[in-house]
Design an enzyme around this catalytic site. Structure first.
Site, PDB file in Angstrom:
ATOM      1  N   HIS A   1      43.323  39.599  32.371  1.00 57.78           N
ATOM      2  CA  HIS A   1      42.084  38.827  32.496  1.00 57.78           C
ATOM      3  C   HIS A   1      40.948  39.360  31.637  1.00 57.78           C
ATOM      4  O   HIS A   1      40.247  38.602  30.982  1.00 57.78           O
ATOM      5  CB  HIS A   1      41.677  38.867  33.967  1.00 57.78           C
ATOM      6  CG  HIS A   1      40.447  38.104  34.312  1.00 57.78           C
ATOM      7  ND1 HIS A   1      40.351  36.748  34.162  1.00 57.78           N
ATOM      8  CD2 HIS A   1      39.247  38.511  34.819  1.00 57.78           C
ATOM      9  CE1 HIS A   1      39.153  36.342  34.560  1.00 57.78           C
ATOM     10  NE2 HIS A   1      38.463  37.396  34.949  1.00 57.78           N
TER      11      HIS A   1
ATOM     12  N   ARG B   1      39.272  44.501  42.410  1.00 57.15           N
ATOM     13  CA  ARG B   1      40.367  43.798  41.749  1.00 57.15           C
ATOM     14  C   ARG B   1      41.596  44.635  41.449  1.00 57.15           C
ATOM     15  O   ARG B   1      42.714  44.168  41.558  1.00 57.15           O
ATOM     16  CB  ARG B   1      39.848  43.274  40.419  1.00 57.15           C
ATOM     17  CG  ARG B   1      39.739  41.807  40.455  1.00 57.15           C
ATOM     18  CD  ARG B   1      39.138  41.333  39.202  1.00 57.15           C
ATOM     19  NE  ARG B   1      38.182  40.328  39.585  1.00 57.15           N
ATOM     20  CZ  ARG B   1      37.472  39.643  38.750  1.00 57.15           C
ATOM     21  NH1 ARG B   1      37.578  39.861  37.464  1.00 57.15           N
ATOM     22  NH2 ARG B   1      36.647  38.733  39.176  1.00 57.15           N
TER      23      ARG B   1
ATOM     24  N   HIS C   1      43.575  39.885  36.771  1.00 56.14           N
ATOM     25  CA  HIS C   1      42.947  39.138  37.866  1.00 56.14           C
ATOM     26  C   HIS C   1      44.029  38.854  38.894  1.00 56.14           C
ATOM     27  O   HIS C   1      45.128  38.412  38.539  1.00 56.14           O
ATOM     28  CB  HIS C   1      42.355  37.825  37.334  1.00 56.14           C
ATOM     29  CG  HIS C   1      41.366  37.208  38.292  1.00 56.14           C
ATOM     30  ND1 HIS C   1      41.752  36.694  39.510  1.00 56.14           N
ATOM     31  CD2 HIS C   1      40.029  37.037  38.221  1.00 56.14           C
ATOM     32  CE1 HIS C   1      40.681  36.231  40.140  1.00 56.14           C
ATOM     33  NE2 HIS C   1      39.611  36.441  39.372  1.00 56.14           N
TER      34      HIS C   1
ATOM     35  N   GLU D   1      31.816  38.170  45.637  1.00 56.55           N
ATOM     36  CA  GLU D   1      33.139  38.453  45.076  1.00 56.55           C
ATOM     37  C   GLU D   1      33.541  39.874  45.428  1.00 56.55           C
ATOM     38  O   GLU D   1      32.734  40.646  45.955  1.00 56.55           O
ATOM     39  CB  GLU D   1      33.124  38.244  43.553  1.00 56.55           C
ATOM     40  CG  GLU D   1      32.964  36.782  43.166  1.00 56.55           C
ATOM     41  CD  GLU D   1      32.978  36.557  41.666  1.00 56.55           C
ATOM     42  OE1 GLU D   1      33.926  36.982  41.007  1.00 56.55           O
ATOM     43  OE2 GLU D   1      32.012  35.973  41.158  1.00 56.55           O
TER      44      GLU D   1
ATOM     45  N   ARG E   1      36.110  46.797  35.898  1.00 60.09           N
ATOM     46  CA  ARG E   1      34.868  46.003  35.929  1.00 60.09           C
ATOM     47  C   ARG E   1      34.640  45.371  37.287  1.00 60.09           C
ATOM     48  O   ARG E   1      35.547  44.779  37.882  1.00 60.09           O
ATOM     49  CB  ARG E   1      34.960  44.892  34.882  1.00 60.09           C
ATOM     50  CG  ARG E   1      33.786  43.943  34.890  1.00 60.09           C
ATOM     51  CD  ARG E   1      33.977  42.864  33.849  1.00 60.09           C
ATOM     52  NE  ARG E   1      35.108  42.036  34.160  1.00 60.09           N
ATOM     53  CZ  ARG E   1      35.032  40.784  34.593  1.00 60.09           C
ATOM     54  NH1 ARG E   1      33.861  40.212  34.758  1.00 60.09           N
ATOM     55  NH2 ARG E   1      36.105  40.098  34.844  1.00 60.09           N
TER      56      ARG E   1
END
Ligand code: FAD
Ligand code: SIN
Length: 538
Positions: free
Chosen positions: A352, A291, A245, A122, A387
């Site tokens: 998110h 992100r 997100h 990811e 994060r």
């Protein structure tokens, strides 16, 4: 309103990965009661797709995972906490597997059918390290943990029970250091409020996505734990860092459906609605950039073109691969008429994950004795300003384990003081309840428009004024009216929204997920500073 009383050793608020893991670990030491708002599986955990980040392959190392986490965190991570959580990850994954969790596996090449854990990738991860159960990891986590909890005679589970407020020695005017003594809990089916007494209380109530108009989170995510802890006097930190997100499905009938970052990890590419790739203009890692970068890039492309969405294209992979690796995403999109093996997926960013929360140690301790916080509700220092994908399930596993060790090694004495019953207003005018849903909508839109992916001082100030007025209206309602779960949640989203706005106003810089056009760069003075808020107790 009717009242009742109950006692246990460990009161656990929430039945996601944090609450269940903790409950299972403390069950041999005393009676555990898990209170959960809706059905026991309904949680953010249940919808997790990508998986759990942990170092399990020879090509990976703790050092690399630490580096990726700290880099994503925009300089604000607590490196000691990062190291502890990452190093203890493999042991906690082994615990989960021992409990019955089934991760996806793959055949080891040239091994005559031997298998190993399949590792996904990811954004922001330099190695493949995401353990997953296809694209329904959270569902499998909940299945395994709930099955294990059902076997434990010491664990009682109360569904459709909503924690209202924590009971503390300070609120009872007892003097001495503030200690948590239990919680008031609303039993929705029987319309009564239970006074719970417990030696220790775990907040495992998850995040606050529902504070925003568009979110990947299910309805339970209304920031209840953060709001309750704040009202009780615990410190809350870094609430300005709300993670958006980048890829939530854009479809008029789809509510909050995530398209996992793992789709980009397997080669999915972001494109404009004209089919042009755009991420190379924003980051060297293109569609797999961290992100915060990807969400801002999409926001900027949508604003530039006026389009309502961008596209995520995985059509270059074989249909067989996509259907096997992402069966849930494939099947859900197909229900909405989108065959992702043949056409790109319309996506938009959505709220998110809450990187901040109740300030805790890596052992889950809050500033209030007897009150612990684990999972998305907590701010341990792992995530910093942004994060790293799939680090939250890891954090919940490790911190729940550590909190269980802490609470059983140093138990507080039983609560022996008179706790008054809950006092509630009695008004229940159905016509007036429209006000509750109106304020709900207003807060969610206000947060989306003024406290979203890109912020300015002016918009934040405007948001603060609006939320102050709304808070005053809610207070009036709250004490007059009979308790309902809508009213409880409204009060909590308002408090959580207020905390996000105040933290955002405190930080005179842009860092990670907090991007303010009036301060577009990081400020060295704030490089290591958390934004901390404490409620003034009377
Ligand atoms: P939750 O799982 O949200 O559980 C909270 C529990 O508290 C629920 O049972 C809820 O009903 C209960 N509750 C809340 N308020 C009250 C109250 N007042 N009274 C009683 N009960 C209450 N993270 C990853 O690491 N990897 C992923 O792949 C991943 N994918 C995600 C996909 C989606 C769509 C979403 C929304 C999140 C994802 N995340 C992922 C984030 C991760 O799922 C969450 O951070 C994590 O599951 C939080 O676990 P938790 O136990 O803290 O809270
Ligand atoms: C995802 O699957 O994209 C979500 C992963 C996460 O939020 O950690």
């Amino acid at each position: 309103m009717q009242t009742d009383r109950k006692q246990c050793d460990f009161l656990v608020l929430g039945s996601g990965i944090a609450g269940l893991t903790f409950a299972l670990k403390v069950a041999p030491h005393g009676r555990v009661c898990i209170v959960t708002k809706k059905h026991r599986a309904e949680s953010n955990t249940n919808y997790a797709q990508g998986g759990i980040a942990a170092v399990t392959s020879k090509e990976d190392s703790f050092e690399m995972h630490v580096r990726d986490t700290v880099e994503a965190g925009g300089g604000l991570c607590n490196e000691e906490v990062v190291r502890t959580i990452i190093q203890e990850g493999p042991a906690r994954i082994a615990d989960l597997i021992a409990l019955g969790m089934k991760f996806s596996e793959r055949e080891i090449p040239r091994s005559r059918g031997a298998k190993e854990l399949d590792l996904g990738k990811e954004g922001g991860h330099s190695k493949r390290r995401i353990l997953h159960a296809k694209d329904v990891t959270g569902r499998e986590v909940e299945r395994a943990l709930l099955a294990a909890a059902a076997e434990q005679p010491n664990i009682e589970m109360l569904e459709d029970h909503v924690a209202i407020d924590l009971i503390t020695s300070h609120k009872l005017g007892l003097g001495g250091p503030n200690r948590c003594l239990g919680a008031y809990v609303f039993d929705k089916k029987n319309q009564r409020v239970i006074t719970f007494q417990a030696r220790a209380v775990l907040l495992a109530t998850g995040g606050c996505g529902k504070v925003y108009l568009y979110t990947t989170n299910p309805d339970i995510a209304t920031g209840d734990g953060v709001a309750m802890a704040y009202r009780a006097g615990a410190a809350v930190a870094n609430m300005e860092f709300i993670q958006f997100h980048p890829t939530c499905l854009y479809h008029p009938k789809a509510k909050s459906f995530l398209i996992s970052e793992a789709v980009r990890g397997e080669g999915g590419v972001l494109k404009t609605i004209e089919g042009v790739e755009f991420m190379d203009a924003y980051h060297a890692l293109k569609s797999l950039a961290p992100r915060d970068v990807v969400a801002r890039a999409i926001d900027s492309e949508m604003k530039r073109s006026g389009a309502d969405y961008v596209l995520l294209d995985i059509t270059h992979k074989t249909a067989r691969f996509t259907m096997e690796r992402f069966p849930n995403i494939y099947g859900t999109c197909l229900q909405y008429g989108i065959d992702i093996t043949k056409e790109p997926i319309p996506v938009v960013p959505a709220a998110h994950y809450q990187c901040g929360g109740v300030l805790t140690s890596v052992n889950g301790e809050t500033e209030i004795a007897g009150l612990y916080g684990v999972g998305e509700v907590a701010c341990t220092g792992l995530h910093g300003a942004n994060r790293l994908a799939s680090n939250s399930l890891l954090e919940a596993l490790v911190c729940a384990h550590r909190a269980s060790q802490q609470v059983t090694a140093a138990p507080l004495p039983p609560v022996d003081c008179a706790i008054p019953d809950w006092q509630s207003g009695e008004a229940a005018d159905a016509d007036e309840m429209v006000v509750v849903s109106h304020i709900w909508d207003e807060i969610r839109r206000l947060m989306w428009d003024y406290v979203g992916i890109v912020r300015t001082n002016k918009r934040l100030q405007r948001a603060r004024k609006r939320i102050d007025n709304l808070q005053a209206e809610i207070q009036e309602y709250y004490w007059d009216f009979r308790v309902t779960s809508d009213l409880l949640e409204l009060r909590n989203i308002a408090t959580t929204a207020e905390l996000i706005i105040h933290c955002a106003l405190q930080r005179p810089e842009s860092r990670g997920l907090h991007y303010n056009l009036d301060f577009p760069n990081p400020n060295l003075e704030w490089a290591q500073r958390d934004s901390i808020l404490r409620h003034q107790l009377d």
